[in-house]
Write a protein that holds these residues in place. Structure first.
Motif, short mmCIF file in Angstrom:
data_model
loop_
_atom_site.label_atom_id
_atom_site.label_comp_id
_atom_site.label_asym_id
_atom_site.label_seq_id
_atom_site.Cartn_x
_atom_site.Cartn_y
_atom_site.Cartn_z
N ALA A 187 7.96 53.88 21.21
CA ALA A 187 6.79 53.31 20.55
C ALA A 187 7.18 52.70 19.20
CB ALA A 187 5.71 54.37 20.34
N VAL A 188 6.68 51.51 18.95
CA VAL A 188 6.92 50.79 17.69
C VAL A 188 5.56 50.56 17.01
CG1 VAL A 188 7.71 48.62 16.67
CG2 VAL A 188 9.02 49.68 18.53
N PRO A 189 5.43 50.91 15.73
CA PRO A 189 4.12 50.80 15.07
C PRO A 189 3.72 49.35 14.82
CG PRO A 189 5.79 51.40 13.47
CD PRO A 189 6.46 51.45 14.82
N ILE A 190 2.41 49.12 14.84
CA ILE A 190 1.85 47.82 14.46
C ILE A 190 1.45 47.93 13.00
CG2 ILE A 190 0.02 46.13 14.88
CD1 ILE A 190 -0.21 47.32 17.73
N CYS A 193 0.15 50.99 17.97
CA CYS A 193 1.56 50.89 18.34
C CYS A 193 1.71 50.15 19.65
CB CYS A 193 2.21 52.27 18.42
SG CYS A 193 1.76 53.25 19.88
N VAL A 194 2.91 49.64 19.88
CA VAL A 194 3.28 49.04 21.16
C VAL A 194 4.27 49.99 21.81
CG1 VAL A 194 4.25 47.03 22.33
CG2 VAL A 194 3.02 46.74 20.17
N ALA A 195 3.98 50.43 23.04
CA ALA A 195 4.81 51.44 23.68
C ALA A 195 5.34 50.96 25.02
CB ALA A 195 4.01 52.73 23.88
N LEU A 196 6.60 51.26 25.26
CA LEU A 196 7.27 50.93 26.52
C LEU A 196 7.70 52.22 27.19
CD1 LEU A 196 9.84 48.23 27.33
CD2 LEU A 196 10.63 50.59 27.41
N ASP A 197 7.56 52.27 28.52
CA ASP A 197 8.09 53.43 29.23
C ASP A 197 8.99 52.99 30.37
OD1 ASP A 197 6.48 53.59 31.94
OD2 ASP A 197 4.95 53.26 30.40
#
Length: 256
Positions: free
Chosen positions: A208-211, A222-226
């Motif tokens: 997760a990377v914060p906005i 946040c933008v999250a990748l799984d």
């Protein structure tokens, strides 16, 4: 269930119709006694009609902005997926991506605000349904990212490998943040398997990377990748192309 936008427009529409009906009844006789108030009723009806037009235009503008943002996110996601395939041969079908935003919190609320992926969610083939967990700021990878404003990446399959099938006292004995991720025992059980078509359940690697927005102290979301843990490239950290791809989406949303 109707959204509050639809309910608002429906209520304004009913008020407009009611005003028109009352005015007509005054003119035709049944409500002739209301004649002195007719002018005020007409003004109020016209005002509600104008407000309905304004609210409709505002809602349409919001819908258009949301659709444009989703289109921009999807475009950037395709670029990230291409890099994942080109660099590490990871199929786009194994990539999940979502934008998580805190919901509005009441002034005297006892719990941290809920977070929602309503703006954007693209599921991978191995996570085709929701866990059913009600996520809040501070919970899980996404909640901790929004709480701290830091980039957070966790391999949940590895973190919880020794806890699958444990009882509640064992779960509650674990560190609250670093291991339990502030999940209840019920949430932990939901996260292990619900809606999954892979042995690891929902226990994927989540990044997760914060906005962030200039002038705002707390992250917007946040933008999250799984990804399945066995597909995660080595050395995913600050500066890695996956982090930079997520940051590109976060920067887009934070600049609006």
């Amino acid at each position: 269930m109707w959204s509050w936008r639809v309910r608002s427009l429906a209520a304004l529409g009913l008020l407009t119709v009611a005003g028109a009906v009352v005015t007509a009844l005054i003119e035709t006789g049944p409500l002739a006694a209301w004649k002195p108030a007719q002018a005020a009723i007409a003004v109020a009806t016209a005002g509600v009609g104008g407000l309905t037009t304004f609210v409709t235009a505002a809602f349409e503008g919001t819908h258009e902005r949301r659709a444009r943002r989703r289109s921009d996110i999807e475009r950037l996601q395709r670029g990230l997926e291409w890099n994942l395939f080109k660099n590490d041969r990871i199929s786009p079908f194994d990539v999940g991506l979502a934008v998580w935003m805190p919901r509005r919190r009441w002034l005297f609320a006892r719990h941290p605000p809920k977070i929602s992926d309503k703006l954007y969610r693209s599921r991978s083939r191995n996570r085709h349904t929701s866990t059913g967990i009600v996520w809040r700021v501070g919970m899980g990878v996404i909640g901790r990212c929004i709480e701290t404003g830091d980039i957070v990446g966790v391999d949940l399959q590895d973190l919880w490998a020794g806890l699958r099938g444990c009882d509640e006292p064992t779960w509650l004995a674990q560190p609250e943040v670093t291991v339990r991720q502030r999940l209840t025992f019920e949430d932990f059980n939901k996260a292990q398997a619900s809606g999954s078509v892979i042995p690891g359940g929902h226990l994927n690697y989540v990044l997760a990377v914060p906005i962030l927005k200039e002038g705002r102290r707390k992250p917007l979301g946040c933008v999250a990748l799984d990804l399945p843990p066995d597909l995660v490239p080595a050395g995913v950290s600050e500066g890695h192309y996956i982090v930079e791809g997520l940051r590109g989406i976060a920067d887009l949303l934070g600049s609006e």
